[in-house]
Motif scaffolding. Structure first.
Motif, mmCIF file in Angstrom:
data_model
loop_
_atom_site.group_PDB
_atom_site.id
_atom_site.type_symbol
_atom_site.label_atom_id
_atom_site.label_comp_id
_atom_site.label_asym_id
_atom_site.label_seq_id
_atom_site.Cartn_x
_atom_site.Cartn_y
_atom_site.Cartn_z
ATOM 1 N N TYR A 153 0.713 -1.123 -0.376
ATOM 2 C CA TYR A 153 0.316 0.037 -0.234
ATOM 3 C C TYR A 153 0.663 0.900 0.003
ATOM 4 C CZ TYR A 153 -4.557 -2.345 1.421
ATOM 5 O OH TYR A 153 -5.547 -3.428 0.914
ATOM 6 N N ARG A 200 1.085 5.589 0.981
ATOM 7 C CA ARG A 200 0.034 7.177 1.243
ATOM 8 C C ARG A 200 1.113 8.083 0.924
ATOM 9 N NH1 ARG A 200 -3.080 7.804 6.931
ATOM 10 N NH2 ARG A 200 -4.365 9.242 6.222
ATOM 11 N N GLY A 240 -1.190 13.532 2.680
ATOM 12 C CA GLY A 240 -2.651 14.286 3.099
ATOM 13 C C GLY A 240 -3.695 13.368 2.090
ATOM 14 N N LYS A 241 -3.432 12.413 1.711
ATOM 15 C CA LYS A 241 -4.237 10.952 0.681
ATOM 16 C C LYS A 241 -4.182 9.736 1.849
ATOM 17 C CE LYS A 241 -5.023 12.947 -2.577
ATOM 18 N NZ LYS A 241 -5.981 14.601 -3.696
ATOM 19 N N GLU A 242 -5.421 8.399 1.572
ATOM 20 C CA GLU A 242 -5.587 7.475 1.708
ATOM 21 C C GLU A 242 -4.817 6.911 1.672
ATOM 22 O OE1 GLU A 242 -7.609 9.129 0.009
ATOM 23 O OE2 GLU A 242 -7.917 7.966 -1.643
ATOM 24 N N ILE A 243 -4.668 5.332 2.329
ATOM 25 C CA ILE A 243 -4.056 4.825 2.230
ATOM 26 C C ILE A 243 -4.332 3.978 0.568
ATOM 27 C CG2 ILE A 243 -2.537 2.683 2.989
ATOM 28 C CD1 ILE A 243 -2.930 3.276 5.633
ATOM 29 N N PHE A 295 -4.245 1.640 -2.536
ATOM 30 C CA PHE A 295 -3.529 -0.133 -2.344
ATOM 31 C C PHE A 295 -2.649 -0.305 -3.386
ATOM 32 C CE2 PHE A 295 -4.287 -5.342 -2.907
ATOM 33 C CZ PHE A 295 -3.994 -4.900 -4.526
ATOM 34 N N HIS A 312 -0.419 -7.368 -4.685
ATOM 35 C CA HIS A 312 -1.764 -8.487 -3.394
ATOM 36 C C HIS A 312 -1.204 -9.522 -4.167
ATOM 37 C CE1 HIS A 312 -5.079 -11.648 -2.054
ATOM 38 N NE2 HIS A 312 -3.722 -12.020 -0.969
ATOM 39 N N PHE A 350 3.505 0.906 2.827
ATOM 40 C CA PHE A 350 3.192 0.206 3.544
ATOM 41 C C PHE A 350 3.026 -1.611 3.180
ATOM 42 C CE2 PHE A 350 2.616 2.834 7.169
ATOM 43 C CZ PHE A 350 2.507 3.894 6.807
ATOM 44 N N PRO A 358 -7.565 -9.733 9.456
ATOM 45 C CA PRO A 358 -6.948 -8.658 9.229
ATOM 46 C C PRO A 358 -5.056 -8.717 8.749
ATOM 47 C CG PRO A 358 -6.952 -9.823 11.395
ATOM 48 C CD PRO A 358 -7.527 -10.603 10.235
ATOM 49 N N LEU A 359 -5.428 -7.278 8.372
ATOM 50 C CA LEU A 359 -3.415 -7.305 7.884
ATOM 51 C C LEU A 359 -3.625 -6.321 9.070
ATOM 52 C CD1 LEU A 359 -5.157 -5.112 4.732
ATOM 53 C CD2 LEU A 359 -4.805 -7.203 5.041
ATOM 54 N N PHE A 389 0.018 -4.864 9.196
ATOM 55 C CA PHE A 389 0.952 -3.888 9.012
ATOM 56 C C PHE A 389 2.998 -3.413 9.461
ATOM 57 C CE2 PHE A 389 -1.310 -1.251 5.062
ATOM 58 C CZ PHE A 389 -2.404 -1.545 6.414
ATOM 59 N N GLY A 390 3.892 -3.457 8.544
ATOM 60 C CA GLY A 390 4.811 -2.817 8.991
ATOM 61 C C GLY A 390 4.547 -1.738 8.581
ATOM 62 N N ASN A 391 6.047 -1.185 9.641
ATOM 63 C CA ASN A 391 5.859 0.962 9.968
ATOM 64 C C ASN A 391 5.947 1.228 8.524
ATOM 65 O OD1 ASN A 391 5.313 -0.002 13.015
ATOM 66 N ND2 ASN A 391 7.162 0.055 13.030
ATOM 67 N N GLN A 449 -13.447 -2.787 8.213
ATOM 68 C CA GLN A 449 -12.753 -2.417 9.431
ATOM 69 C C GLN A 449 -11.974 -1.450 9.895
ATOM 70 O OE1 GLN A 449 -9.422 -5.312 8.161
ATOM 71 N NE2 GLN A 449 -10.739 -6.449 6.335
ATOM 72 N N TYR A 496 -9.166 -0.031 11.966
ATOM 73 C CA TYR A 496 -7.604 -0.328 12.920
ATOM 74 C C TYR A 496 -7.025 1.274 13.044
ATOM 75 C CZ TYR A 496 -7.079 -3.916 8.791
ATOM 76 O OH TYR A 496 -6.671 -4.927 8.491
ATOM 77 N N GLY A 546 4.444 7.445 12.803
ATOM 78 C CA GLY A 546 5.327 7.030 12.583
ATOM 79 C C GLY A 546 5.294 5.722 12.206
ATOM 80 N N ARG A 547 3.776 5.039 12.933
ATOM 81 C CA ARG A 547 3.620 3.132 12.849
ATOM 82 C C ARG A 547 2.684 3.545 11.711
ATOM 83 N NH1 ARG A 547 6.009 2.564 17.665
ATOM 84 N NH2 ARG A 547 5.770 -0.082 17.119
ATOM 85 N N GLY A 548 2.644 1.483 11.159
ATOM 86 C CA GLY A 548 1.686 1.174 10.279
ATOM 87 C C GLY A 548 0.050 1.016 11.072
ATOM 88 N N PRO A 549 -0.786 0.949 10.582
ATOM 89 C CA PRO A 549 -2.050 1.059 10.868
ATOM 90 C C PRO A 549 -2.408 -0.788 11.462
ATOM 91 C CG PRO A 549 -2.550 1.534 8.677
ATOM 92 C CD PRO A 549 -0.524 1.428 8.985
ATOM 93 N N PHE A 595 -4.933 -3.229 13.164
ATOM 94 C CA PHE A 595 -6.346 -4.185 13.580
ATOM 95 C C PHE A 595 -6.580 -3.778 14.886
ATOM 96 C CE2 PHE A 595 -9.662 -6.013 11.758
ATOM 97 C CZ PHE A 595 -9.982 -7.621 12.956
ATOM 98 N N GLY A 601 -10.015 4.375 4.296
ATOM 99 C CA GLY A 601 -10.744 5.831 4.532
ATOM 100 C C GLY A 601 -9.719 6.182 4.605
ATOM 101 N N ILE A 602 -9.821 8.113 4.870
ATOM 102 C CA ILE A 602 -8.465 9.257 4.923
ATOM 103 C C ILE A 602 -7.424 9.250 5.716
ATOM 104 C CG2 ILE A 602 -10.081 11.054 5.138
ATOM 105 C CD1 ILE A 602 -7.085 12.301 3.596
#
Lengths: 114, 112
Positions: A35, A37, A40-43, A45, A48, A91, A102-103, A105-107, B34, B36, B41-44, B46, B103-104
């Motif tokens: 993913y 980001r 100012g925008k959403e994450i 995709f 996969h 990400f 569930p996903l 995520f890494g940092n 879902q 999150y 500085g971190r990922g989402p 769940f 979403g944002i």
């Protein structure tokens, strides 16, 4: 269990250069996602993997982006040549093979293209 | 086109109160929704998943509702604490192994 790890955490490159991002998913997770980001925008995709196969790459911006997952373990995302608009946080996430797991995520890798 | 709307402005509430965050969507028929949490500085991370045939789900101080008629989900944090301060992301999936759309996010600030 160890989480999803991404390397590097930050990368600053000049326009036209190449950068390779790496993601190590949680051991045993067949699904791996990229993913991005943009500020100012959403994450959003990108693609996969299921094991080593690309299941969905509909989010890849263009052919300057190349993702691989050799052997179904870690994955790399290469950007070549990088453009200014590629800046953002990339990400990686992984999930188990069960539907709607569930996903995790890494940092992320913060990429800045100057 | 598919759209997920979250109040991108920050939500400030007093410690101990209930925080309510809203997620609205259009041109989408998600099978799963879902929530999150993301810290700087971190990922989402769940939190909760709710299916289209479920109206409500709870986990400790968290509660999620899912109204497929209104195309809306509400996310509640009861007895909020300063440690709950973070950005909360709503995410939708049509089901199966299809991609999750985010979403944002809404930034929540719990004031001591």
């Amino acid at each position: 269990e160890a989480g999803v790890t991404q390397f590097p955490s930050h990368s600053v490159i000049e326009k036209g250069q190449t950068v390779t991002l790496r993601c190590d998913p949680i051991s045993g997770h067949d699904n791996l996602y990229w993913y991005r980001r943009v500020m100012g925008k959403e994450i959003k995709f990108l693609l996969h993997f299921v094991k080593e196969s690309k299941q969905d790459e509909s989010g890849m911006p263009n052919n300057r982006f190349l993702a691989e997952r050799t052997g179904g373990t870690y994955s790399t995302l290469k950007v070549q040549p990088a453009e200014l608009e590629d800046s953002g946080v990339y990400f990686c996430a992984s999930s188990q093979g069960r539907e709607h797991s569930p996903l995790h995520f890494g940092n992320g890798t913060r990429l800045t293209v100057t | 086109s598919q759209k997920i709307e979250q109040n991108s402005e920050a939500l400030n509430i007093q410690e101990g109160k209930t925080a309510t965050l809203t997620c609205n969507y259009t041109n989408y028929s998600p099978a799963y929704l879902q929530w999150y949490r993301q810290d700087p500085g971190r990922g989402p991370v769940f939190l909760l998943l709710i299916r289209e045939n479920e109206k409500e789900k709870r986990k400790e101080r968290l509660k999620v509702t899912f109204d497929t008629t209104l195309k809306q989900s509400l996310f509640h944090i009861t007895a909020s604490q300063p440690a709950d301060s973070a950005t909360y992301l709503c995410a939708l999936s049509p089901g199966g192994y299809q991609k999750v759309t985010f979403g944002i996010g809404t930034k929540l600030q719990v004031i001591p």
